[in-house]
Design a protein around this motif. Structure first.
Motif, short mmCIF file in Angstrom:
data_model
loop_
_atom_site.label_atom_id
_atom_site.label_comp_id
_atom_site.label_asym_id
_atom_site.label_seq_id
_atom_site.Cartn_x
_atom_site.Cartn_y
_atom_site.Cartn_z
N GLY A 1 -5.51 15.50 -46.04
CA GLY A 1 -5.91 15.05 -47.36
C GLY A 1 -7.14 15.76 -47.90
O GLY A 1 -7.38 15.77 -49.11
N SER A 2 -7.93 16.35 -47.02
CA SER A 2 -9.11 17.09 -47.46
C SER A 2 -8.78 18.52 -47.84
O SER A 2 -9.62 19.20 -48.44
N ARG B 1 -5.91 18.71 -52.38
CA ARG B 1 -6.60 17.78 -53.29
C ARG B 1 -6.44 18.23 -54.73
O ARG B 1 -6.65 19.40 -55.05
#
Length: 777
Positions: free
Chosen positions: A122-123, A126
């Motif tokens: 998820g980082s 984005r």
């Protein structure tokens, strides 16, 4: 993790199982699958046979795991499995002939490797962007995109001969490979981002598979291979360098390194006499050595350091050869051929497309000459009946002579070598140049967990086994020793060390498991069996998990910690996207939209804003001088015309007159007696206010008249990232009453004149960017 050490070894160790084994074999010969009720044994005897691996479960039934081996063991027969005979088959040597159980267990171990490197997905993905981790990956992203923009397709290999010097003398093979793969998949910027994001994970998985093959080949024990992969999964120094999105060059080096070591093991263990040279297997190893060495040298300018273990392996092997009265030429012929071919490949690529300097590309050739000298010296020592110690003394003397010849006979090359050596031993603000045991912290624990303490005793064991003519352990020990020494100098080599440290940690773990009676003893090769690994029962699984936690818990904790340190956090990403939007709205293009920031994140900002992320040199030279300056005019003149945006972050600077405090704490506004700033318009504030971004603007000038020598203040409220900020500036009217106040923000200003009350004036946004004037009526 149960195991099957071979029926012969089991019955030799446990003669009391012979009668039970005979009974079970009789039933197995009559029935194709049977249950406990079909055999004349009690549950205790049956459980012993299952735990020993003689009997295994097949669905709801049981069967003898290897009837022929059990029958031979009961008859007192032995199978001649000398090292050369066990290495005839390439499939067997590399352990490619997996059964379903071995494949399943390896797949499970690889899944751990995969999850440890992708949990922070998820980082990376984005807001529709692919946000690579760290700073340097944007250097490679820039160059891959540049090549893609100038090359027609993946078939347009001519483009690779005109790469910029920073690439051709740095990491040409890596950049070229990433471009080629991306081109095969379409070559768009999005595809390039995907390729760079996932290549470290692919590298980790390939390295893990090669490590498994290496560990099994060296130890003859699949359990060691599985344990090695699991330890590799949780070594923080390797995990964060191969995490999703961290497209640094190191991840590209790891597969070449382990491939070379594996090929060395195959080449050496496949040769026992001249006859074995007629078989194809040693020459498969030679090809692997050639590919691995050429790949290492062309992948990274410091690649020659990674081929040093090859020379140490040959040196050690010749000492063993002389001690055992064996021909070093015969034993090392495939290795010599592989290194020679690797030298030819590396130099050919250098000559054709100019990759790497002559010294770097010529290193394998120098290694070849050294190996020839070492082998020739060993052959002479054997012919004249000299001992291994005498040969070692001669080798040391020849090494000194060779170094002196290089120093005084090749002065230009020595100068280049000396400069590179200075780089190796440098220590500066870059964290990866610190030593593993640097006194400023506990890097060896944070990067390696407890695997170092687990692996070191096993490394000593491996050296002892190498001394006893175990070529596989000689290779593993040489690589582990050289890479540990390099990591002690600079922690950047921890990732290269990790696979070999994991191998020895895996060996020590299986030994520890056998010591507490939850696994059979480790083999360390030489007794002819390939020790298998079975799916353990619940009790054994629990015991193994607890034991693994004992040695691996620190690494498991540090993996997310070290990985989080390289991720581009929300503040950095938010600043980059806010600047990108502001630059687009105001029609700014590079270099007008250049972002000045701390150098460690500079490439991130400039990639998202302009795509120009090749260098952080200007930021490294300028940023600290700018933020520590106490003279606003001097600071602005330093960056005027060169910088479009400035990003500030929390630091320890507290001096109120510094540019950092004026910007980061007060947004350029007046604060007490410290004057405000006129050229820095806030465009972003992170939620925790730790990141702030400012557009460098000419500023508008508010002008008017007031009482002579009176104080005039102008104030407005601006909204930045949903935060309301008060911006104030003050000045003093001159003797005629005229005043001018430069401001950095558009808006409605309240103009307060000492003794004359308040009025308002509107400052348009375009005036701020054009540097115009606004008059107070």
């Amino acid at each position: 993790m149960s195991d099957t050490p071979g029926a012969g070894a089991i019955l030799d160790d446990r003669p009391e199982l012979r009668s039970a084994t005979e009974a079970v074999l009789a039933v197995d010969d009559e029935q194709d699958g049977w249950t406990f009720d079909d055999i004349p044994l009690d549950s205790g005897q049956f459980g012993e046979l299952v735990s020993a691996g003689i009997v295994e479960k097949d669905g709801d039934e049981y069967r003898v795991a290897d009837p022929d081996a059990v029958r031979a063991a009961l008859d007192g027969e032995t199978v001649d499995t000398t090292e050369s005979e066990r290495t005839v088959s390439l499939s067997n040597t590399l352990d490619l002939n997996f059964n379903a159980r071995a494949t399943g267990l390896l797949t499970a171990a690889l899944a751990v490797v995969f999850l440890a490197r992708t949990y922070a997905i998820g980082s990376v993905y984005r807001g529709g962007d692919i946000v690579l981790s760290g700073n340097d990956p944007y250097y490679y992203r820039y160059h891959v995109e540049q090549i893609a923009a100038n090359a027609g397709s993946a078939a347009d290999l001519g483009t690779l001969s005109v790469l910029p010097n920073s690439v051709t003398h740095g990491e040409p093979l890596m950049v070229a490979t990433l471009w080629w793969v991306a081109s095969l998949l379409g070559g768009s910027k999005e595809v390039i981002g995907q390729v760079l994001a996932w290549y470290p994970v692919v590298s980790a998985l390939v390295t893990a598979v090669l490590l498994y093959l290496l560990a099994v080949r060296v130890s003859s024990d699949r359990r060691v291979g599985l344990a090695s992969v699991l330890f590799l999964a949780i070594i923080p120094g390797h995990t964060f360098r191969t995490s999703l999105g961290f497209a640094d060059h190191h991840a590209f080096d790891y597969p070449w390194l382990v491939l070379t070591a594996l090929a060395l093991v195959v080449a050496l263990t496949a040769v026992s006499d001249k006859e074995s040279l007629r078989r194809p297997l040693p020459w498969f190893g030679a090809v692997g050595i050639a590919v691995g060495i050429a790949g290492q040298v062309l992948a990274w300018e410091a690649g020659p350091l990674l081929v040093l273990p090859v020379g140490l392996v040959v040196l050690g092997q010749t000492l063993v050869d002389v001690a055992t009265d064996r021909s070093s030429l015969v034993k090392n012929a495939p290795v010599l051929a592989g290194v020679s071919l690797g030298a030819l490949l590396a130099w050919s690529v250098h000559a054709v497309v100019g990759w790497q300097t002559a010294l770097v590309a010529g290193t394998p050739a120098i290694l070849t000459v050294g190996i020839i000298v070492v082998i020739a010296t060993a052959e002479a020592a054997r012919r004249f009946g000299r001992t291994g110690r005498q040969l070692a003394a001669v080798d040391v003397g020849l090494g000194v002579v060779g170094l002196l010849v290089f120093r005084f006979g090749f002065t230009e090359q020595w100068g280049t070598f000396s400069n590179r050596l200075d780089t190796l031993f440098r220590s500066d603000a870059i964290a990866e140049t610190y030593g593993l045991f640097n006194t400023d912290g506990f890097g060896f624990l944070l990067l390696l967990g407890l695997t170092l303490f687990l692996g070191l005793p096993a490394m000593a064991w491996g050296i002892d086994l190498a001394r006893r003519d175990r070529s596989g352990w000689l290779v593993a020990s040489s690589y582990a020793g050289v890479l540990l020494a390099l990591a002690v100098i600079q922690v950047r080599f921890v990732g290269e060390l990790a696979p070999f440290l994991a191998l020895f940690a895996g060996l020590a773990f299986v030994w520890a498991a056998s010591w507490v009676d939850i696994a059979r003893p480790v083999l360390t090769a030489g007794d002819g069996d390939l020790r298998d690994a079975l799916v353990p029962d619940t009790r054994a699984l629990g015991s193994l998990f607890v034991l693994f936690l004992l040695f691996g818990a620190l690494g498991m904790v540090q993996v997310p910690v070290k990985t989080s340190q390289i991720l581009v956090d929300d503040g950095s990403y938010g600043a980059a996207t806010a600047i990108e939007t502001d630059a687009a709205e105001n029609g700014l293009e590079y270099p007008e939209n250049y972002v000045l920031s701390q150098w460690g994140q500079n490439r991130v900002y400039n990639y998202f804003v302009s795509g120009e992320s090749e260098s952080y040199g200007y930021a490294q030279q300028t940023y600290e001088r700018f933020v520590t300056s106490t003279d606003p005019d001097q600071a602005h003149s330093q960056i005027a015309g060169r910088v479009g945006y400035v990003v500030t972050t929390d630091t320890s600077l507290e001096e109120p007159t510094t540019m950092h405090v004026r910007l980061h704490q007060h947004f350029g506004s007046q604060s007490g007696d410290v004057s405000g700033l006129a050229h820095y318009r806030p465009v972003f504030v992170s939620e925790d206010r730790s990141y702030k971004a400012f557009a460098v603007v000419p500023g508008a000038t508010i002008q008017g008249t007031a009482a002579p020598n009176s104080t005039v203040s102008v104030e407005t409220t601006i909204t930045v990232s949903d935060s309301e900020i008060t911006y104030e500036r003050r000045t003093t009217a001159d003797q005629t009453g005229a005043f001018t106040v430069p401001v950095a923000n558009p808006g409605t200003y309240t103009v307060t004149t000492e003794g004359e009350g308040e009025t308002t004036v509107e400052v348009p946004e375009q005036t701020v960017y054009d540097g115009g004037n606004v008059t107070v009526e």
